[in-house]
Design a protein around this motif. Structure first.
Motif, PDB file in Angstrom:
ATOM      1  N   ALA A  67      51.363  39.346  29.465  1.00  0.00           N
ATOM      2  CA  ALA A  67      50.027  38.763  29.575  1.00  0.00           C
ATOM      3  C   ALA A  67      50.045  37.591  30.546  1.00  0.00           C
ATOM      4  O   ALA A  67      51.059  36.911  30.708  1.00  0.00           O
ATOM      5  CB  ALA A  67      49.536  38.304  28.202  1.00  0.00           C
ATOM      6  N   SER A  68      48.912  37.346  31.170  1.00  0.00           N
ATOM      7  CA  SER A  68      48.802  36.219  32.098  1.00  0.00           C
ATOM      8  C   SER A  68      48.286  34.982  31.365  1.00  0.00           C
ATOM      9  O   SER A  68      47.725  35.072  30.264  1.00  0.00           O
ATOM     10  CB  SER A  68      47.832  36.561  33.230  1.00  0.00           C
ATOM     11  OG  SER A  68      46.509  36.736  32.710  1.00  0.00           O
ATOM     12  N   LEU A  69      48.478  33.823  31.985  1.00  0.00           N
ATOM     13  CA  LEU A  69      47.943  32.592  31.413  1.00  0.00           C
ATOM     14  C   LEU A  69      46.417  32.673  31.328  1.00  0.00           C
ATOM     15  O   LEU A  69      45.815  32.200  30.359  1.00  0.00           O
ATOM     16  CB  LEU A  69      48.366  31.394  32.259  1.00  0.00           C
ATOM     17  CG  LEU A  69      47.857  30.018  31.795  1.00  0.00           C
ATOM     18  CD1 LEU A  69      48.337  29.714  30.383  1.00  0.00           C
ATOM     19  CD2 LEU A  69      48.300  28.934  32.764  1.00  0.00           C
ATOM     20  N   GLU A  70      45.803  33.304  32.335  1.00  0.00           N
ATOM     21  CA  GLU A  70      44.348  33.449  32.332  1.00  0.00           C
ATOM     22  C   GLU A  70      43.886  34.273  31.123  1.00  0.00           C
ATOM     23  O   GLU A  70      42.852  33.973  30.515  1.00  0.00           O
ATOM     24  CB  GLU A  70      43.870  34.113  33.624  1.00  0.00           C
ATOM     25  CG  GLU A  70      44.000  33.237  34.867  1.00  0.00           C
ATOM     26  CD  GLU A  70      45.442  33.112  35.369  1.00  0.00           C
ATOM     27  OE1 GLU A  70      46.299  33.922  34.943  1.00  0.00           O
ATOM     28  OE2 GLU A  70      45.706  32.216  36.193  1.00  0.00           O
ATOM     29  N   GLU A  71      44.663  35.313  30.786  1.00  0.00           N
ATOM     30  CA  GLU A  71      44.312  36.129  29.617  1.00  0.00           C
ATOM     31  C   GLU A  71      44.388  35.299  28.347  1.00  0.00           C
ATOM     32  O   GLU A  71      43.501  35.378  27.489  1.00  0.00           O
ATOM     33  CB  GLU A  71      45.255  37.329  29.515  1.00  0.00           C
ATOM     34  CG  GLU A  71      44.961  38.250  28.331  1.00  0.00           C
ATOM     35  CD  GLU A  71      45.934  39.415  28.247  1.00  0.00           C
ATOM     36  OE1 GLU A  71      45.925  40.105  27.210  1.00  0.00           O
ATOM     37  OE2 GLU A  71      46.699  39.619  29.213  1.00  0.00           O
ATOM     38  N   PHE A  72      45.426  34.473  28.231  1.00  0.00           N
ATOM     39  CA  PHE A  72      45.573  33.645  27.043  1.00  0.00           C
ATOM     40  C   PHE A  72      44.442  32.627  26.965  1.00  0.00           C
ATOM     41  O   PHE A  72      43.870  32.397  25.886  1.00  0.00           O
ATOM     42  CB  PHE A  72      46.930  32.939  27.060  1.00  0.00           C
ATOM     43  CG  PHE A  72      47.222  32.169  25.803  1.00  0.00           C
ATOM     44  CD1 PHE A  72      47.644  32.824  24.649  1.00  0.00           C
ATOM     45  CD2 PHE A  72      47.067  30.788  25.767  1.00  0.00           C
ATOM     46  CE1 PHE A  72      47.905  32.124  23.490  1.00  0.00           C
ATOM     47  CE2 PHE A  72      47.329  30.074  24.607  1.00  0.00           C
ATOM     48  CZ  PHE A  72      47.750  30.746  23.462  1.00  0.00           C
ATOM     49  N   VAL A  73      44.102  32.019  28.094  1.00  0.00           N
ATOM     50  CA  VAL A  73      42.988  31.063  28.112  1.00  0.00           C
ATOM     51  C   VAL A  73      41.699  31.751  27.674  1.00  0.00           C
ATOM     52  O   VAL A  73      40.897  31.182  26.927  1.00  0.00           O
ATOM     53  CB  VAL A  73      42.837  30.447  29.515  1.00  0.00           C
ATOM     54  CG1 VAL A  73      41.542  29.636  29.603  1.00  0.00           C
ATOM     55  CG2 VAL A  73      44.026  29.545  29.830  1.00  0.00           C
ATOM     56  N   GLY A  74      41.522  32.986  28.116  1.00  0.00           N
ATOM     57  CA  GLY A  74      40.339  33.734  27.708  1.00  0.00           C
ATOM     58  C   GLY A  74      40.282  33.953  26.206  1.00  0.00           C
ATOM     59  O   GLY A  74      39.209  33.887  25.596  1.00  0.00           O
ATOM     60  N   LEU A  75      41.444  34.189  25.591  1.00  0.00           N
ATOM     61  CA  LEU A  75      41.488  34.363  24.142  1.00  0.00           C
ATOM     62  C   LEU A  75      41.127  33.061  23.429  1.00  0.00           C
ATOM     63  O   LEU A  75      40.445  33.069  22.402  1.00  0.00           O
ATOM     64  CB  LEU A  75      42.877  34.837  23.711  1.00  0.00           C
ATOM     65  CG  LEU A  75      43.268  36.251  24.134  1.00  0.00           C
ATOM     66  CD1 LEU A  75      44.741  36.521  23.816  1.00  0.00           C
ATOM     67  CD2 LEU A  75      42.389  37.282  23.453  1.00  0.00           C
ATOM     68  N   VAL A  76      41.597  31.931  23.979  1.00  0.00           N
ATOM     69  CA  VAL A  76      41.235  30.638  23.399  1.00  0.00           C
ATOM     70  C   VAL A  76      39.730  30.412  23.519  1.00  0.00           C
ATOM     71  O   VAL A  76      39.067  29.988  22.567  1.00  0.00           O
ATOM     72  CB  VAL A  76      42.010  29.488  24.080  1.00  0.00           C
ATOM     73  CG1 VAL A  76      41.536  28.131  23.542  1.00  0.00           C
ATOM     74  CG2 VAL A  76      43.508  29.646  23.857  1.00  0.00           C
ATOM     75  N   THR A 133      37.354  32.595  23.758  1.00  0.00           N
ATOM     76  CA  THR A 133      36.627  33.482  22.852  1.00  0.00           C
ATOM     77  C   THR A 133      36.571  32.880  21.456  1.00  0.00           C
ATOM     78  O   THR A 133      35.537  32.913  20.782  1.00  0.00           O
ATOM     79  CB  THR A 133      37.301  34.860  22.801  1.00  0.00           C
ATOM     80  OG1 THR A 133      37.251  35.442  24.110  1.00  0.00           O
ATOM     81  CG2 THR A 133      36.592  35.785  21.815  1.00  0.00           C
ATOM     82  N   ARG A 134      37.692  32.319  21.008  1.00  0.00           N
ATOM     83  CA  ARG A 134      37.723  31.718  19.682  1.00  0.00           C
ATOM     84  C   ARG A 134      36.933  30.412  19.629  1.00  0.00           C
ATOM     85  O   ARG A 134      36.372  30.055  18.605  1.00  0.00           O
ATOM     86  CB  ARG A 134      39.164  31.504  19.238  1.00  0.00           C
ATOM     87  CG  ARG A 134      39.645  32.715  18.493  1.00  0.00           C
ATOM     88  CD  ARG A 134      40.929  33.294  19.004  1.00  0.00           C
ATOM     89  NE  ARG A 134      41.034  34.654  18.476  1.00  0.00           N
ATOM     90  CZ  ARG A 134      40.563  35.727  19.112  1.00  0.00           C
ATOM     91  NH1 ARG A 134      39.967  35.614  20.264  1.00  0.00           N
ATOM     92  NH2 ARG A 134      40.671  36.921  18.563  1.00  0.00           N
TER      93      ARG A 134
END
Length: 220
Positions: free
Chosen positions: A66-75, A77-78
Motif C-alpha cells: 500500500a502507498s502512504l496516500e492510500e493509508f492517508v485516505g483510510l484515515v 475516511t474514518r
C-alpha cells in the motif's frame, strides 16, 4: 484534517481488512510482534492512548504494497465517518482467543464442547460477524494444503450448525486434530473429505470424536 488516535488505529484496521488479514496477521506479515496492533495494546495500563510508531506504519505499508496516500485516505475516511466529529470512535471489534494447532491437540486446553478453557491466550480481532464461542487456530504443517498453509489463521465456531460441504476442524479422543470437509453425518459416524489429496478421506465413529467445529473464516 486532524489525525486522532481513533482514526489512525481505524485506518490500520481497515488496511488489514482490505488485504484479507486480521490485525495480528498484518503485524506478522510486517515482521512485527503478532500482538502489536491488538486493541489491548492501544492504551497503556493507566488509560493513556498509545500511538503506532511511524516505523510500524512504514512496515505494514511495505508488507501490503500500500502507498502512504492510500493509508492517508483510510484515515480521512474514518475522520469523516458518519459526518460526525473527527475524533469519532468506530465500533470496537470483538476479540477471540488465538491458539496453535499443537495446543488444540493437547489435553486440558478445551472443554467437551470444543471451547477453549483457561486464560493467557493471545487474542486477535474477530474479522467476521460475531459468533458465540468462536476462536482462532493458527495452522501448522502441510496437512491442510492447498487451502490452508502453515501460518494461516482460521476462525472456528463450535456453535454453528453443521451441513454437508462445510469445512470443519475435528478433534478425536486420541488427540488428533484435522481440518476436513464434512461429507455426511449419520447417527454413528461422520464422513470427512480431505483438503489435501495426499491425506486420505476419513470415516470417524462419533464415539471417537471429542469435538467438531465449523470453519467460518480463513486469513488467506
Amino acid at each position: 484534517m486532524v489525525w486522532t488516535h481513533a482514526t489512525v488505529w481505524g485506518a490500520i484496521d481497515a488496511l488489514a481488512s482490505r488485504h484479507g488479514l486480521t490485525v495480528s496477521g498484518l503485524a506478522r506479515k510486517a515482521g512485527l510482534d503478532p500482538t502489536a496492533f491488538n486493541r489491548s495494546k492501544r492504551c497503556s495500563a493507566d488509560g493513556r492512548p498509545r500511538w503506532p510508531s511511524t516505523e510500524s506504519i512504514a512496515k505494514i505499508l511495505t508488507a501490503t504494497g500500500a502507498s502512504l496516500e492510500e493509508f492517508v485516505g483510510l484515515v480521512e475516511t474514518r475522520t469523516r465517518y458518519g459526518g460526525r466529529a473527527a475524533d469519532v470512535r468506530l465500533p470496537a471489534p470483538a476479540q477471540v482467543p488465538l491458539l496453535g494447532l499443537a495446543q488444540a491437540g493437547a489435553g486440558g486446553f478445551f472443554d467437551d464442547g470444543g471451547f477453549p478453557v483457561g486464560q493467557g491466550w493471545d487474542e486477535i480481532d474477530l474479522p467476521v460477524a460475531d459468533s458465540e464461542g468462536s476462536y482462532a487456530l493458527e495452522v501448522s504443517g502441510d496437512s491442510m494444503l492447498p487451502l490452508y498453509r502453515n501460518g494461516d489463521v482460521i476462525i472456528v465456531s463450535p456453535t454453528s450448525q453443521l451441513r454437508p460441504g462445510d469445512r470443519v476442524v475435528v478433534k478425536t479422543t486420541e488427540g488428533e486434530v484435522m481440518a476436513k470437509t464434512l461429507q455426511r453425518q449419520t447417527t454413528d459416524a461422520v464422513e470427512l473429505h480431505s483438503l489435501n489429496p495426499e491425506h486420505p478421506d476419513r470415516v470417524v465413529p462419533l464415539t471417537e470424536i471429542e469435538w467438531i467445529a465449523r470453519i467460518i473464516w480463513a486469513s488467506q
